[in-house]
Design a protein around this motif. Structure first.
Motif, short mmCIF file in Angstrom:
data_model
loop_
_atom_site.label_atom_id
_atom_site.label_comp_id
_atom_site.label_asym_id
_atom_site.label_seq_id
_atom_site.Cartn_x
_atom_site.Cartn_y
_atom_site.Cartn_z
N ASP A 186 4.81 20.03 3.92
CA ASP A 186 5.92 19.52 4.74
C ASP A 186 5.41 18.63 5.87
OD1 ASP A 186 7.79 20.89 3.24
OD2 ASP A 186 7.77 22.67 4.54
N MET A 187 4.16 18.84 6.30
CA MET A 187 3.60 18.06 7.41
C MET A 187 3.03 16.73 6.95
SD MET A 187 4.21 19.79 10.11
CE MET A 187 3.18 18.90 11.26
N GLN A 188 2.92 16.51 5.64
CA GLN A 188 2.40 15.24 5.14
C GLN A 188 3.41 14.12 5.33
OE1 GLN A 188 1.30 15.80 1.05
NE2 GLN A 188 -0.64 16.81 1.54
N ARG A 189 2.90 12.95 5.64
CA ARG A 189 3.74 11.75 5.77
C ARG A 189 3.36 10.78 4.66
NH1 ARG A 189 4.91 10.00 11.88
NH2 ARG A 189 5.97 8.44 10.63
N GLN A 190 4.31 10.51 3.77
CA GLN A 190 4.07 9.59 2.67
C GLN A 190 4.61 8.21 3.07
OE1 GLN A 190 5.04 11.23 -1.25
NE2 GLN A 190 5.40 13.22 -0.27
N LYS A 191 3.72 7.21 3.08
CA LYS A 191 4.08 5.88 3.57
C LYS A 191 4.02 4.86 2.44
CE LYS A 191 0.86 5.65 6.60
NZ LYS A 191 -0.02 5.25 7.71
N ASP A 192 5.12 4.20 2.25
CA ASP A 192 5.20 3.08 1.30
C ASP A 192 5.36 1.81 2.15
OD1 ASP A 192 5.77 1.20 -0.62
OD2 ASP A 192 7.17 2.47 -1.74
N MET A 251 8.34 9.05 4.43
CA MET A 251 8.98 10.29 3.99
C MET A 251 8.15 11.48 4.46
SD MET A 251 10.21 9.35 0.09
CE MET A 251 10.98 10.97 -0.06
N GLN A 252 8.83 12.42 5.10
CA GLN A 252 8.17 13.65 5.54
C GLN A 252 9.13 14.81 5.26
OE1 GLN A 252 6.81 13.72 9.58
NE2 GLN A 252 5.71 15.64 9.32
N GLY A 253 8.78 15.62 4.29
CA GLY A 253 9.70 16.67 3.87
C GLY A 253 10.98 16.05 3.33
N PRO A 254 12.14 16.54 3.78
CA PRO A 254 13.40 15.99 3.30
C PRO A 254 13.83 14.71 4.02
CG PRO A 254 13.82 17.82 4.77
CD PRO A 254 12.33 17.72 4.63
N SER A 255 13.16 14.35 5.13
CA SER A 255 13.59 13.22 5.95
C SER A 255 12.94 11.92 5.46
CB SER A 255 13.24 13.44 7.41
OG SER A 255 11.84 13.49 7.58
N LYS A 256 13.68 10.83 5.64
CA LYS A 256 13.20 9.50 5.27
C LYS A 256 13.54 8.54 6.41
CE LYS A 256 13.95 8.09 1.07
NZ LYS A 256 14.62 7.54 -0.14
N ASN A 257 12.57 7.74 6.78
CA ASN A 257 12.76 6.81 7.88
C ASN A 257 12.20 5.44 7.48
OD1 ASN A 257 13.63 6.15 10.50
ND2 ASN A 257 11.57 6.35 11.32
N HIS A 258 12.80 4.37 8.06
CA HIS A 258 12.34 3.01 7.78
C HIS A 258 11.94 2.36 9.09
CE1 HIS A 258 15.00 4.05 4.40
NE2 HIS A 258 14.12 3.38 3.68
N THR A 261 0.84 -1.20 0.00
CA THR A 261 0.00 0.00 0.00
C THR A 261 0.87 1.25 0.00
OG1 THR A 261 -0.12 -0.01 2.43
CG2 THR A 261 -1.89 -1.13 1.21
N ARG A 262 0.31 2.32 -0.56
CA ARG A 262 0.94 3.64 -0.53
C ARG A 262 -0.10 4.64 -0.05
NH1 ARG A 262 3.26 1.22 -5.08
NH2 ARG A 262 5.55 1.22 -5.07
N GLU A 263 0.20 5.30 1.05
CA GLU A 263 -0.75 6.22 1.65
C GLU A 263 -0.09 7.54 2.01
OE1 GLU A 263 -2.47 4.34 5.04
OE2 GLU A 263 -3.26 2.62 3.92
N ILE A 264 -0.92 8.56 2.20
CA ILE A 264 -0.45 9.88 2.66
C ILE A 264 -1.24 10.25 3.90
CG2 ILE A 264 -0.28 12.33 2.10
CD1 ILE A 264 -0.01 11.57 -0.82
N ASP A 265 -0.53 10.59 4.97
CA ASP A 265 -1.15 10.99 6.22
C ASP A 265 -1.06 12.50 6.40
OD1 ASP A 265 -1.69 8.38 6.82
OD2 ASP A 265 -0.04 8.14 8.23
N GLN A 266 -2.15 13.08 6.88
CA GLN A 266 -2.17 14.50 7.25
C GLN A 266 -2.77 14.59 8.64
OE1 GLN A 266 -1.45 17.21 4.61
NE2 GLN A 266 -0.87 18.08 6.57
N VAL A 270 -5.58 11.71 9.28
CA VAL A 270 -6.39 11.37 8.12
C VAL A 270 -5.48 10.70 7.10
CG1 VAL A 270 -7.82 12.26 6.24
CG2 VAL A 270 -7.96 13.30 8.53
N SER A 271 -5.81 9.47 6.74
CA SER A 271 -5.01 8.70 5.79
C SER A 271 -5.75 8.60 4.46
CB SER A 271 -4.72 7.29 6.33
OG SER A 271 -4.01 7.35 7.55
N LYS A 272 -5.05 8.92 3.37
CA LYS A 272 -5.62 8.88 2.03
C LYS A 272 -4.81 7.95 1.15
CE LYS A 272 -7.43 13.62 2.18
NZ LYS A 272 -7.46 14.94 1.49
N ASP A 273 -5.48 7.35 0.18
CA ASP A 273 -4.79 6.56 -0.83
C ASP A 273 -3.92 7.48 -1.67
OD1 ASP A 273 -4.57 5.36 -3.69
OD2 ASP A 273 -5.26 3.66 -2.49
#
Length: 422
Positions: A345-351, A369-376, A248-253, A284-287
């Motif tokens: 910048d506040m959005q969190r993109q989740k793969d 991924m949130q802004g320039p940062s990436k975490n696993h 899944t790929r989602e975006i959190d706000q 709020v999580s969106k596709d």
């Protein structure tokens, strides 16, 4: 010790020393004692041999049955951690919310796990008592923690019963326990222990848990888990439960939970939020592809338990949370924006790659991924429907898989951590 009492016995017979067979004395921790404090019983004074039993866990006592003093203290301590004194229910309208961890928010499945197959100890593994099973200390501690903070927590169970859209979440995370007192930014917790153990929270222990991994570890874990999917396909030679894969790929706000939104929540949930004394946010999580709203949720932390594993790359955190559906409209909420950042910048993109099996476990391998940062991140979620059903069987004094279910969660933590450890 008076040696003359032994040397000058009337019958000239020196009896061998024996330790007390008092069952209550044996069940206590073994203090360092001098031999002068140990009794030397005579044959007539020796009590009959008593059968030893392993201590009864807190979750095996019937409702209303009196707990031993030690378990009463443990229960009260964990309840205090999970249920702090409640402030007034109405929170301030303006607030700054804490960062909230991620979860897939999936509902519990209807099907439970396959019946647990428990093999009795045999051969050299069988102890002198000939006990067929010997419990593991770490697993038993986790069982007690989950039982006290989730299963037997009245207000948590009330919140779940009050709304079908409020779900219990039991998740385990891989990461590292950081001792804030070691170095400028803190270092991984080190102690006198060389093996896995549950961390006891104390006033002088200042720690935090960092749930993260490197890109290389993420790749290796992805390959390993994909291999488990292939090896478990129907018809494979291993004949094992199928591991199912989902990507899944989602975006959190995040949005601020104001007073108007707070007032729309179920009553028991409002009580719990008020007890924490913290200000919550709505996630709020969106596709990511279609923009469809998948979830509007408040994640409320109940309690955490940390396990240190110095022989492996990662430690573990067991978290008890409530995932609460937000019933209001998104348009009524104010976006949560930190100083110096934009809404994007506040959005969190989740793969996220998810691996589930037995209808009870799901492992999530996520790149955030949130802004320039990436975490696993790597986490395991225990299906709450299965957990509560097995726990209720314990309450009914019937056959159950409650402890094997928790053992399985811990075994998964260990296996994946050892897979990454050089």
């Amino acid at each position: 010790m008076d040696l003359s009492a032994i040397v000058n016995q009337d019958e000239g017979l020196v009896l061998p020393r024996r330790s007390s067979s008092n069952a209550h004395a044996i069940s206590q921790p073994s203090p360092v004692s001098t031999s002068s404090k140990m009794p030397t019983p005579t044959p007539r004074a020796m009590p009959l041999k008593r059968k030893r039993h392993e201590p009864k866990p807190i979750w095996a006592y019937r409702e209303g049955e009196e707990l031993p003093e030690e378990l009463q203290r443990l229960q009260e301590q964990q309840r205090q951690q999970a249920r702090p004194p409640p402030p007034p229910i109405k929170p301030p309208a303006q607030h700054q919310a804490p960062t909230i961890a991620q979860s897939n928010g999936r509902p519990p499945t209807a099907a439970g796990p396959a019946p647990a197959v428990v093999h009795e100890l045999a051969g050299y593994e069988r102890p002198v008592s000939h006990t067929p099973h010997v419990y593991d200390d770490v697993s038993r501690k986790v069982c007690d923690f989950i039982w006290t903070t989730a299963v037997n927590n009245d207000i948590v169970r009330k919140a779940i019963a009050e709304s079908p859209l409020t779900q219990l979440e039991v998740e385990a995370r891989w990461g590292q326990i950081i001792d804030k007192h070691r170095g400028p930014g803190g270092e991984r917790l080190r102690g006198f222990h060389d093996t896995e153990c549950v961390i006891r929270k104390t006033d002088n222990l200042d720690i935090k848990f960092e749930s993260t991994m490197t890109m290389e570890q993420h790749k290796r874990m992805n390959m390993y888990l994909n291999g488990q999917v292939q090896k478990s396909l129907p018809g494979s030679k291993d004949n094992r439960p199928e591991v199912k894969y989902h990507h899944t790929r989602e975006i959190d706000q995040f949005y601020e939970l104001g007073q108007a939104g707070f007032d729309q929540l179920p009553y028991a949930v409002k009580q719990l939020i008020a007890q924490t004394g913290k200000h919550e946010r709505v996630r709020v999580s969106k596709d990511a592809k279609t923009g469809e709203v998948l979830r509007k949720m408040i994640k409320l932390r109940i309690a955490n338990l940390e396990i240190s594993s110095p022989q492996t790359e990662w430690d573990y955190r067991i978290g008890i949370n409530l995932e609460i559906n937000y019933p209001g409209a998104i348009e009524e909420l104010e976006p949560s924006i930190e100083a110096g950042k934009s809404l994007r910048d506040m959005q969190r993109q989740k793969d996220r790659m998810s691996y589930s099996w037995l209808g009870a476990y799901q492992i999530d391998l996520t790149q955030v991924m949130q802004g320039p940062s990436k975490n696993h991140e790597l986490e395991l979620e225990l299906d709450s429907g299965v957990l509560l059903r097995e726990a209720d069987k314990v309450r009914g004094q019937g056959p159950n898989s409650f402890e094997p279910l928790i053992n399985g969660m811990l075994n998964n933590l260990r296996v994946l951590s050892r897979e990454i450890t050089p």
